[in-house]
Write a protein that holds these residues in place. Structure first.
Motif, PDB file in Angstrom:
ATOM      1  N   ASP A  36      10.489   9.307 -26.738  1.00  0.00           N
ATOM      2  CA  ASP A  36      11.155   8.831 -25.912  1.00  0.00           C
ATOM      3  C   ASP A  36      12.205   8.897 -25.100  1.00  0.00           C
ATOM      4  O   ASP A  36      13.091   9.301 -26.505  1.00  0.00           O
ATOM      5  N   TYR A  37      13.122   8.343 -24.761  1.00  0.00           N
ATOM      6  CA  TYR A  37      14.910   8.990 -24.437  1.00  0.00           C
ATOM      7  C   TYR A  37      15.848   7.308 -23.766  1.00  0.00           C
ATOM      8  O   TYR A  37      14.798   6.968 -23.030  1.00  0.00           O
ATOM      9  N   VAL A  38      16.476   7.172 -24.264  1.00  0.00           N
ATOM     10  CA  VAL A  38      17.988   5.913 -24.096  1.00  0.00           C
ATOM     11  C   VAL A  38      18.796   6.957 -23.746  1.00  0.00           C
ATOM     12  O   VAL A  38      19.392   7.848 -23.862  1.00  0.00           O
ATOM     13  N   VAL A  39      19.632   6.718 -22.341  1.00  0.00           N
ATOM     14  CA  VAL A  39      19.551   7.427 -21.462  1.00  0.00           C
ATOM     15  C   VAL A  39      21.204   6.745 -20.800  1.00  0.00           C
ATOM     16  O   VAL A  39      20.215   4.849 -20.260  1.00  0.00           O
ATOM     17  N   LEU A  40      22.312   6.708 -20.482  1.00  0.00           N
ATOM     18  CA  LEU A  40      23.232   6.205 -19.666  1.00  0.00           C
ATOM     19  C   LEU A  40      22.821   6.927 -18.351  1.00  0.00           C
ATOM     20  O   LEU A  40      22.855   8.640 -18.326  1.00  0.00           O
ATOM     21  N   ARG A  41      22.493   5.995 -17.481  1.00  0.00           N
ATOM     22  CA  ARG A  41      22.576   7.401 -15.459  1.00  0.00           C
ATOM     23  C   ARG A  41      23.539   6.457 -14.616  1.00  0.00           C
ATOM     24  O   ARG A  41      23.519   5.278 -15.329  1.00  0.00           O
ATOM     25  N   SER A  42      23.527   7.360 -14.057  1.00  0.00           N
ATOM     26  CA  SER A  42      25.218   6.771 -12.938  1.00  0.00           C
ATOM     27  C   SER A  42      24.662   7.442 -11.784  1.00  0.00           C
ATOM     28  O   SER A  42      24.308   8.631 -11.927  1.00  0.00           O
ATOM     29  N   TRP A  43      24.973   6.341 -10.708  1.00  0.00           N
ATOM     30  CA  TRP A  43      24.811   7.015  -9.364  1.00  0.00           C
ATOM     31  C   TRP A  43      25.628   7.176  -8.526  1.00  0.00           C
ATOM     32  O   TRP A  43      26.354   6.360  -8.272  1.00  0.00           O
ATOM     33  N   ARG A  44      26.060   8.451  -7.738  1.00  0.00           N
ATOM     34  CA  ARG A  44      26.667   8.078  -6.906  1.00  0.00           C
ATOM     35  C   ARG A  44      26.210   8.719  -5.182  1.00  0.00           C
ATOM     36  O   ARG A  44      25.545   9.682  -5.229  1.00  0.00           O
ATOM     37  N   ASN A  45      26.903   7.698  -4.027  1.00  0.00           N
ATOM     38  CA  ASN A  45      25.971   8.089  -2.814  1.00  0.00           C
ATOM     39  C   ASN A  45      27.333   8.431  -1.949  1.00  0.00           C
ATOM     40  O   ASN A  45      28.269   7.487  -2.146  1.00  0.00           O
ATOM     41  N   ASP A  46      27.403   9.822  -1.242  1.00  0.00           N
ATOM     42  CA  ASP A  46      28.388   9.900  -0.061  1.00  0.00           C
ATOM     43  C   ASP A  46      27.563   9.996   1.237  1.00  0.00           C
ATOM     44  O   ASP A  46      27.357  11.626   1.695  1.00  0.00           O
ATOM     45  N   ALA A  47      27.385   9.096   2.066  1.00  0.00           N
ATOM     46  CA  ALA A  47      26.763   9.248   3.509  1.00  0.00           C
ATOM     47  C   ALA A  47      27.191  10.362   4.474  1.00  0.00           C
ATOM     48  O   ALA A  47      26.876  10.977   4.805  1.00  0.00           O
ATOM     49  N   SER A  48      29.223   9.901   4.005  1.00  0.00           N
ATOM     50  CA  SER A  48      29.326  10.607   5.564  1.00  0.00           C
ATOM     51  C   SER A  48      29.521  12.247   5.091  1.00  0.00           C
ATOM     52  O   SER A  48      28.881  13.052   5.641  1.00  0.00           O
ATOM     53  N   LYS A  49      29.560  12.742   3.774  1.00  0.00           N
ATOM     54  CA  LYS A  49      28.746  14.346   3.499  1.00  0.00           C
ATOM     55  C   LYS A  49      27.241  14.642   3.672  1.00  0.00           C
ATOM     56  O   LYS A  49      26.764  15.395   3.096  1.00  0.00           O
ATOM     57  N   GLY A  50      26.665  13.134   3.372  1.00  0.00           N
ATOM     58  CA  GLY A  50      25.210  13.850   3.208  1.00  0.00           C
ATOM     59  C   GLY A  50      24.391  14.327   1.920  1.00  0.00           C
ATOM     60  O   GLY A  50      23.896  15.265   1.646  1.00  0.00           O
ATOM     61  N   SER A  52      23.461  12.535  -1.935  1.00  0.00           N
ATOM     62  CA  SER A  52      23.336  11.907  -4.165  1.00  0.00           C
ATOM     63  C   SER A  52      23.760  13.043  -5.141  1.00  0.00           C
ATOM     64  O   SER A  52      23.129  14.116  -5.638  1.00  0.00           O
ATOM     65  N   VAL A  53      24.154  12.037  -5.558  1.00  0.00           N
ATOM     66  CA  VAL A  53      24.130  12.481  -6.860  1.00  0.00           C
ATOM     67  C   VAL A  53      23.695  11.490  -8.290  1.00  0.00           C
ATOM     68  O   VAL A  53      23.846  10.941  -8.059  1.00  0.00           O
ATOM     69  N   LEU A  54      22.786  11.886  -8.624  1.00  0.00           N
ATOM     70  CA  LEU A  54      22.284  11.441 -10.385  1.00  0.00           C
ATOM     71  C   LEU A  54      22.815  11.877 -11.620  1.00  0.00           C
ATOM     72  O   LEU A  54      22.297  13.543 -11.522  1.00  0.00           O
ATOM     73  N   VAL A  55      23.961  11.291 -12.789  1.00  0.00           N
ATOM     74  CA  VAL A  55      23.821  12.128 -13.599  1.00  0.00           C
ATOM     75  C   VAL A  55      23.199  11.164 -14.734  1.00  0.00           C
ATOM     76  O   VAL A  55      23.459   9.895 -14.433  1.00  0.00           O
ATOM     77  N   CYS A  56      22.671  11.798 -15.973  1.00  0.00           N
ATOM     78  CA  CYS A  56      22.112  11.271 -17.069  1.00  0.00           C
ATOM     79  C   CYS A  56      22.570  11.961 -18.483  1.00  0.00           C
ATOM     80  O   CYS A  56      22.679  12.901 -18.287  1.00  0.00           O
ATOM     81  N   VAL A  57      22.946  11.026 -19.470  1.00  0.00           N
ATOM     82  CA  VAL A  57      23.039  11.350 -20.662  1.00  0.00           C
ATOM     83  C   VAL A  57      22.259  10.368 -21.784  1.00  0.00           C
ATOM     84  O   VAL A  57      22.926   9.066 -21.606  1.00  0.00           O
ATOM     85  N   THR A  92      18.867  19.657  -6.080  1.00  0.00           N
ATOM     86  CA  THR A  92      18.791  20.898  -7.355  1.00  0.00           C
ATOM     87  C   THR A  92      18.603  19.729  -8.035  1.00  0.00           C
ATOM     88  O   THR A  92      19.098  19.028  -8.282  1.00  0.00           O
ATOM     89  N   HIS A  93      18.345  20.598  -9.635  1.00  0.00           N
ATOM     90  CA  HIS A  93      18.410  19.712 -10.918  1.00  0.00           C
ATOM     91  C   HIS A  93      18.481  20.346 -12.226  1.00  0.00           C
ATOM     92  O   HIS A  93      18.187  21.542 -11.904  1.00  0.00           O
ATOM     93  N   ILE A  94      19.738  20.044 -12.960  1.00  0.00           N
ATOM     94  CA  ILE A  94      20.252  21.243 -14.170  1.00  0.00           C
ATOM     95  C   ILE A  94      20.026  20.709 -15.175  1.00  0.00           C
ATOM     96  O   ILE A  94      20.237  18.383 -15.135  1.00  0.00           O
ATOM     97  N   CYS A  95      18.960  20.522 -16.355  1.00  0.00           N
ATOM     98  CA  CYS A  95      18.744  19.432 -17.196  1.00  0.00           C
ATOM     99  C   CYS A  95      19.214  20.385 -18.575  1.00  0.00           C
ATOM    100  O   CYS A  95      18.186  20.978 -18.196  1.00  0.00           O
ATOM    101  N   ARG A  96      19.727  19.904 -19.666  1.00  0.00           N
ATOM    102  CA  ARG A  96      19.489  20.160 -20.661  1.00  0.00           C
ATOM    103  C   ARG A  96      18.604  19.298 -21.702  1.00  0.00           C
ATOM    104  O   ARG A  96      19.760  17.924 -21.936  1.00  0.00           O
ATOM    105  N   VAL A  97      17.911  19.162 -22.730  1.00  0.00           N
ATOM    106  CA  VAL A  97      17.362  18.215 -23.653  1.00  0.00           C
ATOM    107  C   VAL A  97      16.529  18.920 -24.866  1.00  0.00           C
ATOM    108  O   VAL A  97      15.951  19.700 -25.031  1.00  0.00           O
TER     109      VAL A  97
END
Length: 100
Positions: A36-50, A52-57, A92-97
């Motif tokens: 199991d994992y417990v993460v802080l996740r945050s996302w941002r969208n910029d529709a004008s630039k097309g 979305s970003v999701l970051v987890c740690v 694109t997904h970049i991940c270190r677990v």
């Protein structure tokens, strides 16, 4: 659920409209234990630039009961979703677990 290895998932705490603390557990192939994992996740969208970003740690959430035998650590996880025209996108997904 599109991921068949997910056993359980839940939002533990909502910090704001774009940030929460999320817990999930994944089935592992024997002889490895479920994780199991417990993460802080945050996302941002910029529709004008097309994009979305999701970051987890991973975060230490002392009051979250373990959903599996082992608690893994997400060192970093970044998803970038870019619009590539009508009906097309690039992920694109970049991940270190640390699976423990």
């Amino acid at each position: 659920m599109w991921q068949t290895d997910v056993l359980q998932e839940k939002v533990l705490e909502t910090l704001d409209r774009q940030t929460d603390i999320y817990q999930y557990s994944l089935r592992s192939m024997a002889p490895h234990p479920n994780t199991d994992y417990v993460v802080l996740r945050s996302w941002r969208n910029d529709a004008s630039k097309g994009f979305s970003v999701l970051v987890c740690v991973s975060v230490d959430q002392a009051d979250s009961p373990a959903l599996a035998a082992v608690r893994g650590v997400v060192l970093e996880s970044h998803y970038l979703l870019e619009s590539c025209g009508t009906g097309r996108s690039r992920l694109t997904h970049i991940c270190r677990v640390d699976l423990k």
